[in-house]
Design a protein around this motif. Structure first.
Motif, PDB file in Angstrom:
ATOM      1  N   GLN A   1     -24.945  22.801  22.907  1.00  0.00           N
ATOM      2  CA  GLN A   1     -25.252  21.813  23.496  1.00  0.00           C
ATOM      3  C   GLN A   1     -25.523  20.693  22.327  1.00  0.00           C
ATOM      4  N   ASP A   2     -25.780  20.742  21.254  1.00  0.00           N
ATOM      5  CA  ASP A   2     -26.505  19.709  20.711  1.00  0.00           C
ATOM      6  C   ASP A   2     -24.922  19.248  19.179  1.00  0.00           C
ATOM      7  N   ASN A   3     -24.722  18.043  19.735  1.00  0.00           N
ATOM      8  CA  ASN A   3     -23.436  17.427  19.239  1.00  0.00           C
ATOM      9  C   ASN A   3     -23.771  18.096  17.797  1.00  0.00           C
ATOM     10  N   ILE A   4     -24.889  17.250  17.123  1.00  0.00           N
ATOM     11  CA  ILE A   4     -24.656  17.483  15.637  1.00  0.00           C
ATOM     12  C   ILE A   4     -25.576  18.557  15.165  1.00  0.00           C
ATOM     13  N   LEU A   5     -24.388  19.121  14.702  1.00  0.00           N
ATOM     14  CA  LEU A   5     -24.700  20.244  13.444  1.00  0.00           C
ATOM     15  C   LEU A   5     -24.036  21.321  12.017  1.00  0.00           C
ATOM     16  N   VAL A   6     -25.374  21.920  12.057  1.00  0.00           N
ATOM     17  CA  VAL A   6     -24.911  22.597  10.292  1.00  0.00           C
ATOM     18  C   VAL A   6     -24.877  23.347  10.047  1.00  0.00           C
ATOM     19  N   PRO A   7     -24.625  23.682   8.711  1.00  0.00           N
ATOM     20  CA  PRO A   7     -24.342  25.820   8.920  1.00  0.00           C
ATOM     21  C   PRO A   7     -25.944  26.268   8.959  1.00  0.00           C
ATOM     22  N   THR A   8     -26.113  27.429   8.957  1.00  0.00           N
ATOM     23  CA  THR A   8     -27.182  28.136   8.946  1.00  0.00           C
ATOM     24  C   THR A   8     -27.341  29.562   8.440  1.00  0.00           C
ATOM     25  N   GLU A   9     -28.254  29.713   7.921  1.00  0.00           N
ATOM     26  CA  GLU A   9     -28.138  30.798   7.446  1.00  0.00           C
ATOM     27  C   GLU A   9     -28.865  31.904   7.722  1.00  0.00           C
ATOM     28  N   ASP A  10     -30.021  31.229   9.235  1.00  0.00           N
ATOM     29  CA  ASP A  10     -30.415  32.044  10.443  1.00  0.00           C
ATOM     30  C   ASP A  10     -29.421  32.908  11.196  1.00  0.00           C
ATOM     31  N   ILE A  11     -28.712  33.796  10.958  1.00  0.00           N
ATOM     32  CA  ILE A  11     -27.238  34.498  11.993  1.00  0.00           C
ATOM     33  C   ILE A  11     -28.160  35.817  13.074  1.00  0.00           C
ATOM     34  N   ASP A  12     -27.722  34.853  14.328  1.00  0.00           N
ATOM     35  CA  ASP A  12     -28.500  35.399  15.555  1.00  0.00           C
ATOM     36  C   ASP A  12     -27.606  37.051  15.682  1.00  0.00           C
ATOM     37  N   ILE A  13     -26.076  37.213  15.436  1.00  0.00           N
ATOM     38  CA  ILE A  13     -25.222  38.367  15.029  1.00  0.00           C
ATOM     39  C   ILE A  13     -23.768  38.033  14.112  1.00  0.00           C
TER      40      ILE A  13
ATOM     41  N   ALA B   1     -25.450  16.441   8.005  1.00  0.00           N
ATOM     42  CA  ALA B   1     -26.943  17.661   7.685  1.00  0.00           C
ATOM     43  C   ALA B   1     -28.114  15.861   7.702  1.00  0.00           C
ATOM     44  N   VAL B   2     -27.707  15.221   7.374  1.00  0.00           N
ATOM     45  CA  VAL B   2     -28.797  13.882   7.331  1.00  0.00           C
ATOM     46  C   VAL B   2     -29.323  13.626   8.655  1.00  0.00           C
ATOM     47  N   LEU B   3     -28.285  13.799   9.402  1.00  0.00           N
ATOM     48  CA  LEU B   3     -27.706  13.672  10.368  1.00  0.00           C
ATOM     49  C   LEU B   3     -28.894  14.043  11.329  1.00  0.00           C
ATOM     50  N   ALA B   4     -29.198  15.194  11.358  1.00  0.00           N
ATOM     51  CA  ALA B   4     -29.902  16.378  11.819  1.00  0.00           C
ATOM     52  C   ALA B   4     -31.266  16.416  11.387  1.00  0.00           C
ATOM     53  N   ALA B   5     -31.477  16.003  10.042  1.00  0.00           N
ATOM     54  CA  ALA B   5     -32.639  15.954   9.828  1.00  0.00           C
ATOM     55  C   ALA B   5     -32.904  14.917   9.829  1.00  0.00           C
ATOM     56  N   ILE B   6     -33.025  13.683  10.208  1.00  0.00           N
ATOM     57  CA  ILE B   6     -33.500  12.514  10.580  1.00  0.00           C
ATOM     58  C   ILE B   6     -33.669  12.872  12.373  1.00  0.00           C
ATOM     59  N   LYS B   7     -33.197  13.600  12.605  1.00  0.00           N
ATOM     60  CA  LYS B   7     -33.352  13.640  14.436  1.00  0.00           C
ATOM     61  C   LYS B   7     -34.797  14.474  14.268  1.00  0.00           C
ATOM     62  N   ASN B   8     -34.547  15.588  13.467  1.00  0.00           N
ATOM     63  CA  ASN B   8     -35.462  16.429  13.701  1.00  0.00           C
ATOM     64  C   ASN B   8     -37.232  16.053  12.753  1.00  0.00           C
TER      65      ASN B   8
ATOM     66  N   LEU C   1     -30.468  16.965  -4.108  1.00  0.00           N
ATOM     67  CA  LEU C   1     -29.176  17.177  -3.899  1.00  0.00           C
ATOM     68  C   LEU C   1     -29.685  18.615  -4.093  1.00  0.00           C
ATOM     69  N   LYS C   2     -27.732  19.330  -4.344  1.00  0.00           N
ATOM     70  CA  LYS C   2     -27.636  21.015  -3.768  1.00  0.00           C
ATOM     71  C   LYS C   2     -26.197  20.781  -4.165  1.00  0.00           C
ATOM     72  N   ASP C   3     -25.749  21.276  -5.967  1.00  0.00           N
ATOM     73  CA  ASP C   3     -24.584  21.400  -6.189  1.00  0.00           C
ATOM     74  C   ASP C   3     -24.461  23.111  -6.459  1.00  0.00           C
ATOM     75  N   ASP C   4     -24.026  24.191  -5.502  1.00  0.00           N
ATOM     76  CA  ASP C   4     -24.367  25.375  -6.341  1.00  0.00           C
ATOM     77  C   ASP C   4     -23.379  25.865  -5.462  1.00  0.00           C
ATOM     78  N   GLY C   5     -22.242  25.353  -4.837  1.00  0.00           N
ATOM     79  CA  GLY C   5     -20.705  25.215  -4.192  1.00  0.00           C
ATOM     80  C   GLY C   5     -21.027  25.314  -2.746  1.00  0.00           C
ATOM     81  N   ARG C   6     -22.171  25.198  -1.782  1.00  0.00           N
ATOM     82  CA  ARG C   6     -22.030  25.055  -0.843  1.00  0.00           C
ATOM     83  C   ARG C   6     -22.270  24.466   0.073  1.00  0.00           C
ATOM     84  N   PRO C   7     -22.767  23.560   0.674  1.00  0.00           N
ATOM     85  CA  PRO C   7     -22.666  22.574   1.914  1.00  0.00           C
ATOM     86  C   PRO C   7     -24.562  22.306   1.815  1.00  0.00           C
ATOM     87  N   PHE C   8     -25.142  21.019   2.423  1.00  0.00           N
ATOM     88  CA  PHE C   8     -26.415  21.984   3.291  1.00  0.00           C
ATOM     89  C   PHE C   8     -26.426  22.709   4.272  1.00  0.00           C
TER      90      PHE C   8
END
Length: 570
Positions: free
Chosen positions: A58-70, A484-491, A552-559
């Motif tokens: 329900q939060d409108n700022i979303l970024v991918p996560t590696e912590d998977i629920d299912i 990703a930056v918006l999520a970071a500054i919110k936290n 910086l991140k340069d492994d082909g994946r987003p933050f």
């Protein structure tokens, strides 16, 4: 209570992984959740590890996560690669057809408990097609989360309606069977999801969806697109709407032919564009320079991916910024727009055509694989009346006898006639006001000054400041790192730290208003998906200000979630 959830479906190409992720994201969005569908896939037609990561909240700022629920792993390879991503209390499923004993023996499972489900067997029994295993998995996910199955069934009908009633009926049965599996396996009552009280319904749009809609709404008349990841779906969308729009669409033999034909179409009076990736734009450099020299309006969509050369063809990066600021030989003005989400992608694409017409120059809309191919929840895209209309080009000129195509005006913008209105000369060599080639230095200086005068008074804002006006830390970034930056500054703000974020949605010409924000900043932190911090270099070049820290991140994946904070404080 947990607010954000992530579901990952992984398996070989050809198993419908991407389609399943999109259906799931659409269903979550229809229930009022904000959703993000992030795809990963290798550059191969069959096999490999293909992933749809669906994050919803329900939060409108979303970024991918590696912590998977299912996690639903439909191959041995995917099971090995992703089993360690399942968070505490999460579920790890695989098809019984997979011989997981082989993977356990080589010690890659790290003690993870795998729930084996006969997905292929049920698909064969219910639908008569093993491909329906992913539809059963979607029903299982909805059953575990105890969400209303009707929302999922609606998306199933929408996704398969073109394949006929039999296919729709079979997949609806498969979804229902998967939903019932959650009861049979006694996997309910673990996740407690609260549906939106407002019952808001959002659309799920990728960056490419938004760009294509912006192209259509800007009344583009000619599109030349040679297929190249990640802009391919722009071509398919425009082609699918061709009857309704009347747009001329060319799939050229190569990128050189594409941009040259688009310059020609624009010269003839059509709003014209090309779309490509960084490698394709290398081939377009000469045509891009011709558009600049001839002062011909042109829009270029450039989708960044990991380079150099062919690089990693299906993975993301932000490596092309300085390339685009300087592409082509010689010096001439251009505008570079860098949207950070689908709403900006739509608005800035629409605007690009206006800017190209008004200033008679090439305009680049810079996206990347992550923004282009990921799908995000949002409101319906449309011109809300605050984006401006297309340029009302002068259709008649009283004194055609004295017409000069490159007239040296005070604004640097010359009156533009179209073929058939009068006789005039367009020239890619250095030319005088009438278009004739010249070699004398005095005229060269005069016409060069006229060319750059176009953007001397270009005062439009190219940044947006988020967060506290008085901050201890000022983040800067461009394009798709925005969320990703918006999520970071919110936290960080919730932890009591004063932070803000200067988002560059038009990195070139360099936004003048950014200089004052950067001068006031106590600490500047640059966030980019590349190895060298290209925006930081541009800031230093234009302002003399050096950023204090680069993330910086340069492994082909987003933050991913929390990566920015971890690097900031690590």
């Amino acid at each position: 209570m947990k607010k954000t959830f992530s579901v990952k479906i992984a398996g070989p190409a050809g198993y419908g992984i991407m389609g399943a992720g999109r259906i799931l994201g659409e269903a979550f969005s229809s229930l009022g959740f904000f959703s993000l569908v992030y795809p990963e896939y290798p550059s191969q037609i069959r096999g490999g590890d293909n992933v749809s990561l669906v994050t919803f909240s329900q939060d409108n700022i979303l970024v991918p996560t590696e912590d998977i629920d299912i996690l639903i792993a439909l191959s041995l390879e995917s099971l090995a690669l992703h089993s360690n991503e399942v968070g505490e209390g999460g579920y790890l499923f695989t098809d019984k057809e997979i011989r997981i004993g082989e993977i356990s023996e080589i010690g890659k499972m790290k003690g993870k408990k795998v729930i084996e489900v006969p997905l292929t067997k049920i698909a064969q029994e219910v639908v008569g097609n093993p491909l329906a295993r992913n539809t059963i998995a979607l029903g299982l996910i909805f059953g575990i989360l105890e969400l209303p199955i009707g929302a999922l069934e609606k998306q199933i009908r929408k996704a398969f309606e073109r394949k006929g009633k039999k296919v729709v009926s079979g997949n609806l049965q498969a979804v229902k069977k998967g939903f019932e599996l959650a009861d049979e396996l006694k996997l309910k009552d673990k996740f407690k999801l609260e549906l939106s009280k407002q019952k808001a319904k959002y659309n799920l749009l990728s960056g490419n969806d938004a760009i294509a809609q912006g192209i259509i709404d800007a009344q583009c008349g000619y599109a030349a697109i040679y297929p190249m990841t990640p802009i391919n779906s722009i071509l398919t969308t425009l082609a699918g709407e061709q009857k309704e729009t009347g747009m001329i669409i060319l799939r050229p033999e190569d990128e050189i032919a594409g941009i040259n034909s688009a310059v020609g179409a624009s010269f003839a009076g059509k709003r014209a564009m090309v779309a490509t990736s960084g490698g394709g734009f290398c081939l377009m450099a000469e045509g891009f320079g011709m558009a600049g020299a001839t002062e011909t309006p042109l829009v270029i969509i450039e989708g960044m991916r990991a380079g150099p050369s062919s690089g990693m063809a299906t993975w993301t990066s932000q490596e092309d910024l300085l390339f685009l600021v300087n592409i082509s030989n010689g010096e001439f003005p251009r505008i570079v727009l860098a949207p950070g989400d689908p709403e900006e992608a739509y608005r800035l694409t629409f605007k690009a055509f206006n800017l190209a017409d008004i200033y008679q120059l090439p305009v680049i809309v810079l996206t990347d694989k992550y923004l282009s191919e990921s799908a995000f929840s949002g409101e319906e895209l449309r011109n809300k009346g605050d984006m401006g209309d297309r340029d009302d080009r002068e259709e008649e000129k009283k004194d055609w006898q004295n017409y000069r195509r490159y007239e040296d005006t005070s604004s640097g913008i010359s009156p533009r006639a179209l073929p058939g209105q009068t006789v005039f000369l367009t020239n890619s060599y250095v030319h005088d006001e009438r278009g004739f080639s010249i070699d004398d230095g005095k005229t060269r200086i005069k016409m060069k000054r006229k060319l750059f005068r176009k953007l001397e008074n270009f005062k439009e804002s190219g940044t947006k400041l988020y967060g506290s006006s008085k901050a201890n830390i000022t983040f800067v970034s461009f394009g798709s790192t925005k969320q990703a930056v918006l999520a970071a500054i919110k936290n960080l703000s919730q932890s009591g730290l004063e932070v803000n974020f200067l988002h560059f949605f038009r990195p070139w010409p360099f936004p003048q208003e950014a200089k004052e924000v950067l001068r006031r900043a106590e600490k500047i932190v640059d966030v980019e998906n590349n190895s060298t911090g290209q925006l930081a270099k541009l800031i230093r070049m234009e302002t003399g200000i050096t950023v204090d820290q680069k993330i910086l991140k340069d492994d082909g994946r987003p933050f991913f979630s929390n990566e920015i904070i971890d690097q900031l404080t690590g």
